[in-house]
Design an enzyme around this catalytic site. Structure first.
Site, mmCIF file in Angstrom:
data_model
loop_
_atom_site.group_PDB
_atom_site.id
_atom_site.type_symbol
_atom_site.label_atom_id
_atom_site.label_comp_id
_atom_site.label_asym_id
_atom_site.label_seq_id
_atom_site.Cartn_x
_atom_site.Cartn_y
_atom_site.Cartn_z
ATOM 1 N N ASP A 33 -23.299 -16.993 -23.311
ATOM 2 C CA ASP A 33 -23.091 -16.390 -21.993
ATOM 3 C C ASP A 33 -23.433 -14.904 -22.095
ATOM 4 O O ASP A 33 -22.982 -14.224 -23.023
ATOM 5 C CB ASP A 33 -21.626 -16.586 -21.560
ATOM 6 N N GLN A 96 -16.762 -20.921 -9.559
ATOM 7 C CA GLN A 96 -18.049 -21.385 -10.088
ATOM 8 C C GLN A 96 -19.146 -20.521 -9.485
ATOM 9 O O GLN A 96 -19.250 -20.413 -8.258
ATOM 10 C CB GLN A 96 -18.296 -22.868 -9.745
ATOM 11 N N HIS A 102 -21.416 -26.847 -16.141
ATOM 12 C CA HIS A 102 -21.404 -26.246 -17.484
ATOM 13 C C HIS A 102 -19.982 -26.165 -18.008
ATOM 14 O O HIS A 102 -19.028 -26.106 -17.233
ATOM 15 C CB HIS A 102 -22.033 -24.843 -17.461
ATOM 16 N N HIS A 104 -17.647 -23.777 -20.450
ATOM 17 C CA HIS A 104 -17.504 -22.521 -21.186
ATOM 18 C C HIS A 104 -16.762 -22.794 -22.491
ATOM 19 O O HIS A 104 -15.716 -23.455 -22.489
ATOM 20 C CB HIS A 104 -16.655 -21.515 -20.397
HETATM 21 P P1 AMP Z 1 -19.178 -19.932 -13.719
HETATM 22 O O1 AMP Z 1 -18.777 -18.622 -13.102
HETATM 23 O O2 AMP Z 1 -18.031 -20.759 -14.255
HETATM 24 O O3 AMP Z 1 -20.103 -20.712 -12.802
HETATM 25 O O4 AMP Z 1 -20.008 -19.556 -15.016
HETATM 26 C C1 AMP Z 1 -21.364 -19.233 -14.981
HETATM 27 C C2 AMP Z 1 -21.612 -18.396 -16.190
HETATM 28 O O5 AMP Z 1 -23.007 -18.309 -16.383
HETATM 29 C C3 AMP Z 1 -21.086 -16.954 -16.085
HETATM 30 O O6 AMP Z 1 -20.109 -16.729 -17.093
HETATM 31 C C4 AMP Z 1 -22.324 -16.095 -16.279
HETATM 32 O O7 AMP Z 1 -22.083 -14.988 -17.077
HETATM 33 C C5 AMP Z 1 -23.281 -17.064 -16.960
HETATM 34 N N1 AMP Z 1 -24.693 -16.766 -16.759
HETATM 35 C C6 AMP Z 1 -25.326 -16.561 -15.592
HETATM 36 N N2 AMP Z 1 -26.648 -16.369 -15.810
HETATM 37 C C7 AMP Z 1 -26.837 -16.463 -17.150
HETATM 38 C C8 AMP Z 1 -27.970 -16.364 -18.007
HETATM 39 N N3 AMP Z 1 -29.205 -16.121 -17.520
HETATM 40 N N4 AMP Z 1 -27.804 -16.517 -19.340
HETATM 41 C C9 AMP Z 1 -26.574 -16.762 -19.845
HETATM 42 N N5 AMP Z 1 -25.462 -16.869 -19.092
HETATM 43 C C10 AMP Z 1 -25.586 -16.726 -17.762
#
Ligand code: AMP
Ligand code: ZN
Length: 140
Positions: A33, A96, A102, A104
């Site tokens: 992340d 989300q 996904h 975490h």
């Molecule tokens: P959520 O908020 O549970 O939907 O988690 C989405 C996660 O994706 C967040 O923690 C972001 O930091 C992560 N994220 C978004 N874009 C990217 C990216 N390009 N590479 C890695 N992580 C990402």
């Protein structure tokens, strides 16, 4: 394999945008992340696009959970956290922000004061890359 051309995680799977990849197999993909809540924060996704848990096929979900365990074991070996949470958000009320299901992988420390709905703060990319390498070498 279902894919959404506008989905950022589908683009990561396809290699169209970069990621700190930890692991890949036929059905799943794991990467760091880039807004880590703690050092070692990783994400595990099915390659098949589904917006959330509700729309994810059983086989994709099973594969994702197995990969999440594999990554969690490697994070535990590489970083020796005090504990580790698997967190999985569905819908805006659960914060989300990326509409590709996904999991975490969140290493925890006793004093980290991490909240479940954390703010997205950009990480140090060199530090993320270094931690990714430590986890990769710890993975079976
Ligand atoms: P959520 O908020 O549970 O939907 O988690 C989405 C996660 O994706 C967040 O923690 C972001 O930091 C992560 N994220 C978004 N874009 C990217 C990216 N390009 N590479 C890695 N992580 C990402
Ligand atoms: Zn997607």
């Amino acid at each position: 394999m279902t894919r959404d051309p506008d989905c950022i995680f589908c683009k990561i799977v396809a290699g169209e945008i970069p990621s700190f990849k930890l692991y890949e197999d036929a059905d799943t993909f794991a990467f760091m992340d880039i807004n880590p809540v703690n050092d070692g924060h990783a994400l595990v996704i099915p390659k098949e696009h589904a917006e959330s848990l509700y729309a994810t096929s059983g086989s994709a979900l099973a594969a994702t959970v197995l990969t999440a365990k594999r990554v969690a074991v490697a994070v535990d070996r590489a970083l020796a956290p005090s504990g580790l949470n698997l967190v999985q958000a569905n819908g805006p009320g659960a914060a989300q922000s990326v509409m590709h299901v996904h999991v975490h992988v969140v290493p925890r420390r006793f004093d980290d004061a991490t909240l479940l709905n954390w703010r997205l703060e950009p990480g140090d990319m060199d530090a993320i890359a270094a931690t990714a390498e430590r986890i990769r070498v710890a993975m079976d």
